[in-house]
Design a protein around this motif. Structure first.
Motif, PDB file in Angstrom:
ATOM      1  N   VAL A   2       0.832  -1.130   0.061  1.00 55.01           N
ATOM      2  CA  VAL A   2      -0.064   0.211   0.111  1.00 55.01           C
ATOM      3  C   VAL A   2       0.913   1.196  -0.077  1.00 55.01           C
ATOM      4  CG1 VAL A   2      -1.724   1.337   1.187  1.00 55.01           C
ATOM      5  CG2 VAL A   2      -1.733  -1.193   1.350  1.00 55.01           C
ATOM      6  N   ARG A   3       0.718   2.190  -0.877  1.00 58.04           N
ATOM      7  CA  ARG A   3       1.300   3.376  -0.854  1.00 58.04           C
ATOM      8  C   ARG A   3       0.466   4.519  -0.572  1.00 58.04           C
ATOM      9  NH1 ARG A   3       2.339   7.396  -5.152  1.00 58.04           N
ATOM     10  NH2 ARG A   3       4.138   8.408  -4.603  1.00 58.04           N
ATOM     11  N   LEU A   4       0.693   5.293   0.431  1.00 54.13           N
ATOM     12  CA  LEU A   4       0.243   6.344   1.023  1.00 54.13           C
ATOM     13  C   LEU A   4       0.681   7.788   0.718  1.00 54.13           C
ATOM     14  CD1 LEU A   4      -0.424   4.685   4.685  1.00 54.13           C
ATOM     15  CD2 LEU A   4      -1.780   4.400   2.717  1.00 54.13           C
ATOM     16  N   VAL A   5      -0.152   8.514   0.499  1.00 52.63           N
ATOM     17  CA  VAL A   5       0.082   9.861  -0.153  1.00 52.63           C
ATOM     18  C   VAL A   5      -0.678  10.821   0.679  1.00 52.63           C
ATOM     19  CG1 VAL A   5       0.576  11.669  -1.882  1.00 52.63           C
ATOM     20  CG2 VAL A   5       1.177   9.232  -2.307  1.00 52.63           C
ATOM     21  N   GLU A   6      -0.121  11.759   1.635  1.00 51.54           N
ATOM     22  CA  GLU A   6      -0.792  12.652   2.271  1.00 51.54           C
ATOM     23  C   GLU A   6      -0.894  14.118   1.587  1.00 51.54           C
ATOM     24  OE1 GLU A   6       1.421  10.543   5.514  1.00 51.54           O
ATOM     25  OE2 GLU A   6       1.920  11.502   3.563  1.00 51.54           O
ATOM     26  N   SER A   7      -1.813  14.853   1.954  1.00 49.02           N
ATOM     27  CA  SER A   7      -1.991  16.284   1.116  1.00 49.02           C
ATOM     28  C   SER A   7      -2.847  17.228   2.157  1.00 49.02           C
ATOM     29  CB  SER A   7      -2.411  16.188  -0.391  1.00 49.02           C
ATOM     30  OG  SER A   7      -3.625  15.667  -0.330  1.00 49.02           O
ATOM     31  N   GLY A   8      -3.121  18.277   1.782  1.00 48.74           N
ATOM     32  CA  GLY A   8      -3.959  19.279   2.584  1.00 48.74           C
ATOM     33  C   GLY A   8      -3.110  20.180   3.620  1.00 48.74           C
ATOM     34  N   GLY A   9      -1.961  19.834   3.974  1.00 49.77           N
ATOM     35  CA  GLY A   9      -1.376  20.645   4.988  1.00 49.77           C
ATOM     36  C   GLY A   9      -1.109  21.923   4.651  1.00 49.77           C
ATOM     37  N   GLY A  10      -0.773  22.912   5.611  1.00 45.61           N
ATOM     38  CA  GLY A  10      -0.284  24.187   5.163  1.00 45.61           C
ATOM     39  C   GLY A  10      -0.322  25.158   6.477  1.00 45.61           C
ATOM     40  N   LEU A  11      -0.278  26.465   6.291  1.00 44.83           N
ATOM     41  CA  LEU A  11      -0.478  27.693   7.376  1.00 44.83           C
ATOM     42  C   LEU A  11      -1.696  27.981   7.567  1.00 44.83           C
ATOM     43  CD1 LEU A  11       1.312  29.398   9.140  1.00 44.83           C
ATOM     44  CD2 LEU A  11       1.603  30.929   7.140  1.00 44.83           C
ATOM     45  N   VAL A  12      -2.056  27.936   8.695  1.00 44.36           N
ATOM     46  CA  VAL A  12      -3.324  28.513   9.008  1.00 44.36           C
ATOM     47  C   VAL A  12      -3.201  29.146  10.594  1.00 44.36           C
ATOM     48  CG1 VAL A  12      -3.873  26.377  10.192  1.00 44.36           C
ATOM     49  CG2 VAL A  12      -5.726  27.855   9.355  1.00 44.36           C
ATOM     50  N   GLN A  13      -4.308  30.272  10.855  1.00 42.68           N
ATOM     51  CA  GLN A  13      -4.048  30.812  11.988  1.00 42.68           C
ATOM     52  C   GLN A  13      -4.761  30.094  12.817  1.00 42.68           C
ATOM     53  OE1 GLN A  13      -5.988  34.682  11.152  1.00 42.68           O
ATOM     54  NE2 GLN A  13      -3.724  35.748  10.925  1.00 42.68           N
ATOM     55  N   ALA A  14      -4.637  30.200  14.104  1.00 41.97           N
ATOM     56  CA  ALA A  14      -5.333  29.577  15.345  1.00 41.97           C
ATOM     57  C   ALA A  14      -6.592  29.836  15.386  1.00 41.97           C
ATOM     58  CB  ALA A  14      -4.649  30.038  16.625  1.00 41.97           C
ATOM     59  N   GLY A  15      -7.291  28.732  15.673  1.00 40.47           N
ATOM     60  CA  GLY A  15      -8.776  28.828  15.245  1.00 40.47           C
ATOM     61  C   GLY A  15      -9.345  28.317  14.110  1.00 40.47           C
ATOM     62  N   SER A  17      -9.212  25.821  10.435  1.00 43.29           N
ATOM     63  CA  SER A  17      -9.216  24.611   9.937  1.00 43.29           C
ATOM     64  C   SER A  17      -8.599  24.139   8.839  1.00 43.29           C
ATOM     65  CB  SER A  17     -10.933  24.473   9.811  1.00 43.29           C
ATOM     66  OG  SER A  17     -11.711  24.464  10.875  1.00 43.29           O
ATOM     67  N   LEU A  18      -8.337  22.921   8.808  1.00 36.97           N
ATOM     68  CA  LEU A  18      -7.709  22.208   7.467  1.00 36.97           C
ATOM     69  C   LEU A  18      -8.428  20.727   7.602  1.00 36.97           C
ATOM     70  CD1 LEU A  18      -3.876  23.051   8.178  1.00 36.97           C
ATOM     71  CD2 LEU A  18      -5.456  23.932   6.062  1.00 36.97           C
ATOM     72  N   MET A  83      -9.566  18.779  10.593  1.00 41.51           N
ATOM     73  CA  MET A  83      -9.065  19.615  11.852  1.00 41.51           C
ATOM     74  C   MET A  83      -9.806  20.804  12.052  1.00 41.51           C
ATOM     75  SD  MET A  83      -5.120  18.406  11.483  1.00 41.51           S
ATOM     76  CE  MET A  83      -4.651  19.688  10.076  1.00 41.51           C
ATOM     77  N   ASN A  84     -10.511  21.089  13.230  1.00 45.62           N
ATOM     78  CA  ASN A  84     -10.988  22.445  13.451  1.00 45.62           C
ATOM     79  C   ASN A  84     -10.466  23.187  14.706  1.00 45.62           C
ATOM     80  OD1 ASN A  84     -12.720  22.063  11.204  1.00 45.62           O
ATOM     81  ND2 ASN A  84     -14.266  20.808  12.354  1.00 45.62           N
ATOM     82  N   SER A  85     -10.518  24.279  14.830  1.00 45.17           N
ATOM     83  CA  SER A  85     -10.249  24.953  16.243  1.00 45.17           C
ATOM     84  C   SER A  85      -8.693  24.663  16.483  1.00 45.17           C
ATOM     85  CB  SER A  85     -11.120  24.681  17.288  1.00 45.17           C
ATOM     86  OG  SER A  85     -12.451  24.557  17.247  1.00 45.17           O
ATOM     87  N   LEU A  86      -8.054  24.903  15.282  1.00 49.50           N
ATOM     88  CA  LEU A  86      -6.492  24.367  15.567  1.00 49.50           C
ATOM     89  C   LEU A  86      -5.916  25.550  16.463  1.00 49.50           C
ATOM     90  CD1 LEU A  86      -6.093  23.724  11.576  1.00 49.50           C
ATOM     91  CD2 LEU A  86      -5.412  22.155  13.379  1.00 49.50           C
ATOM     92  N   LYS A  87      -4.860  24.829  17.110  1.00 48.27           N
ATOM     93  CA  LYS A  87      -4.155  25.497  17.982  1.00 48.27           C
ATOM     94  C   LYS A  87      -2.652  25.617  17.622  1.00 48.27           C
ATOM     95  CE  LYS A  87      -7.091  23.765  21.755  1.00 48.27           C
ATOM     96  NZ  LYS A  87      -7.101  22.876  22.962  1.00 48.27           N
ATOM     97  N   PRO A  88      -1.902  26.548  18.111  1.00 47.19           N
ATOM     98  CA  PRO A  88      -0.433  26.269  17.847  1.00 47.19           C
ATOM     99  C   PRO A  88       0.157  25.121  18.078  1.00 47.19           C
ATOM    100  CG  PRO A  88      -0.899  28.555  18.682  1.00 47.19           C
ATOM    101  CD  PRO A  88      -2.254  27.685  18.620  1.00 47.19           C
ATOM    102  N   GLU A  89      -0.094  24.557  19.137  1.00 47.40           N
ATOM    103  CA  GLU A  89       0.492  23.319  19.569  1.00 47.40           C
ATOM    104  C   GLU A  89      -0.035  22.130  18.825  1.00 47.40           C
ATOM    105  OE1 GLU A  89      -1.375  25.347  21.351  1.00 47.40           O
ATOM    106  OE2 GLU A  89      -2.738  24.314  22.939  1.00 47.40           O
ATOM    107  N   ASP A  90      -0.865  22.352  17.909  1.00 50.52           N
ATOM    108  CA  ASP A  90      -1.045  21.310  16.630  1.00 50.52           C
ATOM    109  C   ASP A  90      -0.033  21.236  15.359  1.00 50.52           C
ATOM    110  OD1 ASP A  90      -4.551  22.155  17.166  1.00 50.52           O
ATOM    111  OD2 ASP A  90      -3.443  20.318  17.901  1.00 50.52           O
TER     112      ASP A  90
END
Length: 128
Positions: A2-15, A17-18, A83-90
């Motif tokens: 099985v080959r897995l490829v993630e996507s959707g990451g990036g830079l977001v402000q606290a609070g 979603s991604l 991922m909602n309500s993102l925090k810097p520690e995420d």
């Protein structure tokens, strides 16, 4: 295999979603339980969430419970992490992983050693 490829990451402000996606190759995706882990700089890889092969059961780390939701679409060979309500520690590199499911057996989903395949990761950065 099985080959897995993630996507959707990036830079977001606290609070904010991604939604992360993990696309899997292979015809037997529906027979794999899937996990999400993350690793921040200087820290060990930690469990975030897991979802059973059927999509009917999910598990979450206490730190993300109520904020993150794992789901999957077996027809598209894809698992998601909303991922909602993102925090810097995420902030971390997020990895998806696959475990070859056994009927009636529930492994320790929070252990990296349980998983058979890993993606390359996608960076999530949450600014304060």
């Amino acid at each position: 295999q099985v080959r897995l490829v993630e996507s959707g990451g990036g830079l977001v402000q606290a609070g904010g979603s991604l939604r992360l996606s993990c696309a899997a190759s292979g015809r037997t995706f529906s027979s794999y339980d899937m996990g999400w882990f993350r690793q921040a700089p200087g820290k060990e890889r930690e469990f975030v969430a897991a979802i059973r092969w059927s999509g009917g059961t999910t598990y979450y780390a206490d730190s993300v419970k109520g904020r993150f939701t794992a789901s999957r679409d077996n027809a598209k060979n894809t698992v998601y992490l909303q991922m909602n309500s993102l925090k810097p520690e995420d902030t971390a590199v997020y990895y998806c992983a696959a475990y070859s499911a056994l009927p009636g057996y529930y492994p320790n989903y929070d252990m990296t050693s349980q998983y058979d395949y890993w993606g390359q990761g996608t960076q999530v950065t949450v600014s304060s």
